[in-house]
Structure formats: structure tokens, C-alpha cells
Write a protein that holds these residues in place. Sequence first.
Motif, mmCIF file in Angstrom:
data_model
loop_
_atom_site.group_PDB
_atom_site.id
_atom_site.type_symbol
_atom_site.label_atom_id
_atom_site.label_comp_id
_atom_site.label_asym_id
_atom_site.label_seq_id
_atom_site.Cartn_x
_atom_site.Cartn_y
_atom_site.Cartn_z
ATOM 1 N N THR A 147 0.824 -1.204 0.000
ATOM 2 C CA THR A 147 0.000 0.000 0.000
ATOM 3 C C THR A 147 0.860 1.256 0.000
ATOM 4 O O THR A 147 0.606 2.193 -0.767
ATOM 5 N N ALA B 199 1.081 3.899 -2.924
ATOM 6 C CA ALA B 199 0.652 5.263 -2.629
ATOM 7 C C ALA B 199 1.759 6.270 -2.918
ATOM 8 O O ALA B 199 1.483 7.399 -3.325
ATOM 9 N N ALA C 142 -0.921 12.288 -0.322
ATOM 10 C CA ALA C 142 -2.023 11.748 0.471
ATOM 11 C C ALA C 142 -1.771 11.961 1.959
ATOM 12 O O ALA C 142 -0.629 11.997 2.424
ATOM 13 N N GLU C 143 -2.871 12.093 2.697
ATOM 14 C CA GLU C 143 -2.799 12.304 4.147
ATOM 15 C C GLU C 143 -2.317 11.042 4.857
ATOM 16 O O GLU C 143 -2.562 9.928 4.407
ATOM 17 N N LEU D 57 -3.388 9.859 7.771
ATOM 18 C CA LEU D 57 -4.503 9.086 8.321
ATOM 19 C C LEU D 57 -5.155 8.238 7.239
ATOM 20 O O LEU D 57 -5.487 7.076 7.474
ATOM 21 N N LEU D 58 -5.319 8.792 6.057
ATOM 22 C CA LEU D 58 -5.905 8.035 4.950
ATOM 23 C C LEU D 58 -5.024 6.851 4.566
ATOM 24 O O LEU D 58 -5.513 5.739 4.385
ATOM 25 N N LEU D 59 -3.727 7.076 4.472
ATOM 26 C CA LEU D 59 -2.802 5.985 4.163
ATOM 27 C C LEU D 59 -2.827 4.913 5.244
ATOM 28 O O LEU D 59 -2.765 3.719 4.956
ATOM 29 N N SER D 60 -2.924 5.351 6.487
ATOM 30 C CA SER D 60 -2.967 4.408 7.598
ATOM 31 C C SER D 60 -4.224 3.548 7.548
ATOM 32 O O SER D 60 -4.159 2.327 7.746
ATOM 33 N N LEU D 61 -5.361 4.162 7.285
ATOM 34 C CA LEU D 61 -6.614 3.412 7.226
ATOM 35 C C LEU D 61 -6.628 2.433 6.053
ATOM 36 O O LEU D 61 -7.040 1.277 6.195
ATOM 37 N N ILE D 62 -6.166 2.890 4.907
ATOM 38 C CA ILE D 62 -6.156 2.021 3.730
ATOM 39 C C ILE D 62 -5.181 0.860 3.920
ATOM 40 O O ILE D 62 -5.506 -0.296 3.631
#
Length: 106
Positions: A53, A57, A64-65, A67-72
Motif C-alpha cells: 500500500t 501510494a 495523500a494524508e 490518516l488516509l494511508l494508515s486506514l487504507i
Amino acid sequence: MLTFLIVAAVVYLLYYGGVRLQVRAHLTGQAMLDVLGYASMLSAGMAVGIYGTLALAAQLAPEAEGLLLSLISTAVSIAVGEFLYARSFRLSLQLLAPLRSEKSKR
């Protein structure tokens, strides 16, 4: 390239160890070994998911943020780990089915 090889080696070791624990759990009936195999499969999924991921990314969306990378990456990691566990669980049951049928005939 070295990072990929290290991640591939770690995933191989975790997956192979998880399969061994899972088959041993099916043979002996110990639930703890199955839990350890499950944890090993999830760890392999985490290694693949996070590396894949974040590498993807970095190429597609470098802005990209976090938090978004962490969630994905967390969602992908869990999905990959669950897939590895379910796949090896099904294969180990198919592998051990002839042994169980012979055992039940006796």
C-alpha cells in the motif's frame, strides 16, 4: 529492490510457519497452535499490505494524508491476512481429509 526482497523473505517465513502451525493444530487438535498460525498469517498479511500500500501510494498519490494511508493500509493488511488464513485453512483440511477418513474407518 533490497526492501522488496526483505519483505518477501519475511512474508515467506511467516506464511510457511503459519501453515506448519495450522496443520499441526489440525493433527493434534490444539486450539492454541491454530491461534498462533492465525497470528502468523495476519503478520504476513500486515507485511504485504503495509509495504504494498505504501509503495503504491508513493507512486500514485504522494500528497495523500497520513490518516488516509494508515486506514487504507490497515484494511488491506487485514484483508490479505484473512485471505491467507482462509486459503491455507481450506487447503489443510483438504490435505488431511484422507487421513481422517482412514482414521474413522478403524
